[in-house]
Scaffold this motif. Sequence first.
Motif, mmCIF file in Angstrom:
data_model
loop_
_atom_site.group_PDB
_atom_site.id
_atom_site.type_symbol
_atom_site.label_atom_id
_atom_site.label_comp_id
_atom_site.label_asym_id
_atom_site.label_seq_id
_atom_site.Cartn_x
_atom_site.Cartn_y
_atom_site.Cartn_z
ATOM 1 N N UNK A 60 -4.056 -2.323 6.932
ATOM 2 C CA UNK A 60 -3.606 -3.626 6.438
ATOM 3 C C UNK A 60 -2.196 -3.542 5.864
ATOM 4 N N UNK A 61 -1.758 -2.345 5.508
ATOM 5 C CA UNK A 61 -0.411 -2.173 4.993
ATOM 6 C C UNK A 61 -0.244 -2.707 3.579
ATOM 7 N N UNK A 62 0.996 -3.068 3.256
ATOM 8 C CA UNK A 62 1.301 -3.442 1.872
ATOM 9 C C UNK A 62 0.827 -4.843 1.496
ATOM 10 N N UNK A 63 0.206 -5.537 2.424
ATOM 11 C CA UNK A 63 -0.466 -6.797 2.076
ATOM 12 C C UNK A 63 -1.532 -6.537 1.008
ATOM 13 N N UNK A 64 -2.042 -5.309 0.974
ATOM 14 C CA UNK A 64 -3.056 -4.943 -0.016
ATOM 15 C C UNK A 64 -2.564 -5.151 -1.442
ATOM 16 N N UNK A 103 -10.244 4.087 0.827
ATOM 17 C CA UNK A 103 -9.855 5.128 -0.120
ATOM 18 C C UNK A 103 -9.363 4.490 -1.413
ATOM 19 N N UNK A 104 -9.613 5.163 -2.531
ATOM 20 C CA UNK A 104 -9.221 4.604 -3.824
ATOM 21 C C UNK A 104 -9.044 5.723 -4.843
ATOM 22 N N UNK A 105 -8.470 5.360 -5.995
ATOM 23 C CA UNK A 105 -8.351 6.308 -7.087
ATOM 24 C C UNK A 105 -9.609 6.359 -7.929
ATOM 25 N N UNK A 106 -10.133 5.210 -8.273
ATOM 26 C CA UNK A 106 -11.391 5.109 -9.022
ATOM 27 C C UNK A 106 -12.225 4.019 -8.377
ATOM 28 N N UNK A 107 -13.403 4.365 -7.947
ATOM 29 C CA UNK A 107 -14.245 3.444 -7.192
ATOM 30 C C UNK A 107 -14.893 2.425 -8.104
ATOM 31 N N UNK A 147 -6.373 0.546 -3.740
ATOM 32 C CA UNK A 147 -7.251 0.826 -2.607
ATOM 33 C C UNK A 147 -6.412 0.851 -1.339
ATOM 34 N N UNK A 148 -6.864 1.592 -0.360
ATOM 35 C CA UNK A 148 -6.277 1.532 0.972
ATOM 36 C C UNK A 148 -7.422 1.405 1.961
ATOM 37 N N UNK A 149 -7.207 0.630 3.004
ATOM 38 C CA UNK A 149 -8.249 0.465 4.008
ATOM 39 C C UNK A 149 -7.637 0.564 5.397
ATOM 40 N N UNK A 150 -8.325 1.281 6.249
ATOM 41 C CA UNK A 150 -7.955 1.394 7.654
ATOM 42 C C UNK A 150 -9.252 1.428 8.453
ATOM 43 N N UNK A 151 -9.122 1.334 9.748
ATOM 44 C CA UNK A 151 -10.330 1.367 10.568
ATOM 45 C C UNK A 151 -9.989 1.530 12.028
#
Length: 330
Positions: A60-64, A103-107, A147-151
Motif C-alpha cells: 500500500x506504500x505511504x498511504x498507510x 508487520x508492526x512494532x507492537x501488535x 504497520x506495514x501491509x503487503x500481499x
Amino acid sequence: MKYKDSGVNIEEGYRAVNLIKDMARKTYSSRVLNGIGSFAALYDIGGYKNPVLVSGTDGVGTKLEIAFKMKKYDTVGIDCVAMCVNDILCHGARPLFFLDYLACGKLDAEVAAQIVSGVAKGCEIAGCSLIGGETAEMPGFYKEGDYDIAGFAVGVVERDRIIDGSKITEGDVLIGIESSGPHSNGYSLIRRIIKNLDAEFEGNKIGEVLLTPTTIYVPYVLPLIEKYEIKGMAHITGGGFYENIPRMFKEDFTAVIHKNSFKIPKIFEYIMDNGVEEREMFNTFNMGIGFVLCVDKGLAKNIVEDLEGMGKGAYIIGHVERGGDGVCIK
C-alpha cells in the motif's frame, strides 16, 4: 526473561488470529481445502484444460501513514488486494486466492483485525479467497503504532486466453475506466503537499478522501473478456500514464491520449494547483483513469456502454499509433 519482555506479545497475536479467522472463512470457495492455522494453504485449481498461473505482489506504500494519522484502518486492506489483483487481471487472469503479510512494532489485535477486514472485503469484491497470511510483531524495528501491509494474489487463465498485447495493431482504440482517486500511488508526494488532513475538501476531511480505496476492476473487466476480444490492458499505478500504458505493447507503438476526453477528479486538480506540473501529474498519478483497455475500434462504443451499464464510468481516451515514444498526451 520471557518473549513478552522483548516486546512481543504472543497472546495478542493469538487474539488477532482469532479475530481474523471468521473474516477469512467468509471469502472461501469450495476449492479451499483447509483453513487458517495450517502451515500452508491448499487450493484446488480444477476446471481448466491448460491452466497458467498468474501471480502478482504489492503493498500500500505511504498511504498507510494517512491511515495511521486518521486512525482509520479498514480501507488499506482493500488497497492491498486491489493493487495485486488488478495487475494479474491485465493478462486475463481470474484471481483465485490472496495471502497477506502484516508487520508492526507492537501488535494491537483490534487494529490488525480492522486492517485484515479490508483485505477480506477486497477479496470478496475480487471473487477470490483469503487463504492465509502472516502477522509479524517486530519491536525496535517498526515504531509502536506503525504497520506495514503487503500481499500477493494468484490467478489462473487458460493458456490460449492469455492477454499479452501481441494482437495490438495501429488504429486500435484505448478505453479508460474511471478510478476512485489516487488509489495507492503518489502518496509520498501527496503527503508533502497536504499537511492538514482535517482540512475540508468537498464537504469531507481531505484525509478521509485520500483514504478512498483503490478500485478493484475484476468484476467489471472479467465479463468483458468473456464477451469481447480485449487485446491489451494496463493498470495505471505508480508511474502514471507514461510508465504503465506502454507495458501492454509488445511492439514499438505509441498510445495517443486525449486529456480532454475524460474528467479529471478535483483531488488531482487540487494537487496540481499546489505546484505540480501537468506532465509530472500524468507521470505519477492515474488522473482519474485507473485501468485501460486496448480494443478494436469497432468494439469500443459497445464496451463503454457495457461498463456504464455496470455502473462504471468509461471513456474512449485515445488510440494506438505505430512507432514513437510510448505515450503522447495531447
